[in-house]
Design a protein around this motif. Structure first.
Motif, mmCIF file in Angstrom:
data_model
loop_
_atom_site.group_PDB
_atom_site.id
_atom_site.type_symbol
_atom_site.label_atom_id
_atom_site.label_comp_id
_atom_site.label_asym_id
_atom_site.label_seq_id
_atom_site.Cartn_x
_atom_site.Cartn_y
_atom_site.Cartn_z
ATOM 1 N N LEU A 193 -6.060 -49.571 -10.213
ATOM 2 C CA LEU A 193 -5.030 -49.025 -9.104
ATOM 3 C C LEU A 193 -4.627 -49.538 -7.500
ATOM 4 C CD1 LEU A 193 -8.194 -46.125 -8.766
ATOM 5 C CD2 LEU A 193 -5.530 -45.878 -10.426
ATOM 6 N N GLU B 64 -6.126 -42.715 -19.965
ATOM 7 C CA GLU B 64 -6.032 -43.953 -18.644
ATOM 8 C C GLU B 64 -6.268 -42.706 -17.454
ATOM 9 O OE1 GLU B 64 -3.270 -45.089 -21.942
ATOM 10 O OE2 GLU B 64 -4.679 -43.551 -21.696
ATOM 11 N N ALA C 78 3.679 -46.010 -15.065
ATOM 12 C CA ALA C 78 1.943 -45.904 -15.781
ATOM 13 C C ALA C 78 2.167 -44.280 -15.121
ATOM 14 C CB ALA C 78 1.144 -45.935 -14.385
ATOM 15 N N PHE D 115 -1.035 -49.932 -9.132
ATOM 16 C CA PHE D 115 -0.138 -48.968 -9.076
ATOM 17 C C PHE D 115 -0.036 -48.725 -7.070
ATOM 18 C CE2 PHE D 115 -2.737 -46.499 -11.895
ATOM 19 C CZ PHE D 115 -2.084 -47.670 -13.535
ATOM 20 N N ARG D 116 -0.685 -49.325 -6.487
ATOM 21 C CA ARG D 116 -1.383 -48.882 -4.942
ATOM 22 C C ARG D 116 0.723 -49.883 -4.677
ATOM 23 N NH1 ARG D 116 -6.142 -49.352 -4.428
ATOM 24 N NH2 ARG D 116 -7.087 -46.699 -4.957
ATOM 25 N N ILE E 146 2.880 -51.995 -20.189
ATOM 26 C CA ILE E 146 2.120 -51.348 -18.669
ATOM 27 C C ILE E 146 0.929 -52.093 -18.487
ATOM 28 C CG2 ILE E 146 1.843 -49.420 -17.378
ATOM 29 C CD1 ILE E 146 3.748 -47.687 -18.564
ATOM 30 N N ILE F 185 5.172 -51.112 -11.123
ATOM 31 C CA ILE F 185 4.078 -50.915 -12.205
ATOM 32 C C ILE F 185 3.781 -49.177 -11.729
ATOM 33 C CG2 ILE F 185 1.702 -51.288 -12.809
ATOM 34 C CD1 ILE F 185 2.354 -53.337 -11.947
ATOM 35 N N GLY F 186 3.546 -48.315 -10.963
ATOM 36 C CA GLY F 186 3.243 -47.612 -10.691
ATOM 37 C C GLY F 186 3.794 -46.320 -11.394
#
Length: 212
Positions: A112, A83, A125, A115-116, A20, A121-122
């Protein structure tokens, strides 16, 4: 500084969190070198980065008023650390190198933003952090056990894959001892007793479970 008395959390079986996070550290990520005992960050510091342990070992420590030390996480080669702090403004514990370590550093905002912008990916995580919570709970349950035998057996059962009858320990027995709050002498005696009982067979860090 008092030595840690407990380690309530360690990456018992976290799969590959680097799948990740490692792409963030490829290329131009800067690297910090730490000596044993040196702080990566301290409680109260603002959270501005994500850290990846390229080599060595770093632990998250929280100090109790009476002087005991709680180990919240231990990250070794190829693992990220703290994390969950990506979603905090300041750290609530210290990160200290257990031995000489090299740590890669990337911007919190960069992670971040990924992730958005990328739901996959988000979600990965989020799943990783959920497994951390599960491991924390398991670690707390193990630490609550009174006997060395119960702690060690429960630890081994937790980290082995379901249905598998063999296990390759990924860290030294001395590190395992620290993680479950026992001296390494006690762990070696307990391993010998389990072998004598016919429950396990051990060759270095390989453990075969003889009772199916």
């Amino acid at each position: 500084m008092a030595a840690p008395l407990k380690c309530a959390y360690d990456r018992l079986d976290m799969g590959r969190p680097q799948d990740i996070f490692e792409p963030f550290f490829a290329g131009g990520a800067r690297t910090r070198s730490l000596e044993a005992g040196q702080h990566l960050f301290s409680a109260g510091d603002p959270v501005v980065s994500l850290f990846f342990v390229a080599s060595g070992r770093v632990r998250l420590l929280r100090y109790a008023p009476e002087g005991s030390v709680l180990c919240l996480q231990a990250a070794g080669d190829g693992e990220t650390i703290a994390e969950a702090s990506l979603f905090a403004e300041r750290y609530h514990c210290d990160a200290v190198a257990e031995r000489p370590s090299r740590v890669k550093v990337v911007s919190k905002q960069e992670v971040l933003e990924a992730f958005r912008s990328d739901a996959e990916i988000g979600l990965k995580a989020m799943a990783h952090l959920a497994r951390q919570v599960q491991s924390l709970r398991a670690g707390m349950e193990i630490m609550a056990m009174k006997s060395a035998r119960s702690r060690l057996l429960s630890y081994l059962e937790w980290i082995r894959e379901p249905g598998e009858h063999s296990l390759e320990i990924k860290r030294s027995w001395k590190e395992v001892s620290s993680e479950i709050g026992l001296s390494h002498e006690v762990v070696y005696r307990t391993l010998a007793a389990l072998e004598e009982e016919g429950l396990i067979d051990r060759r270095d860090r390989r453990v075969d479970f003889l009772v199916k």
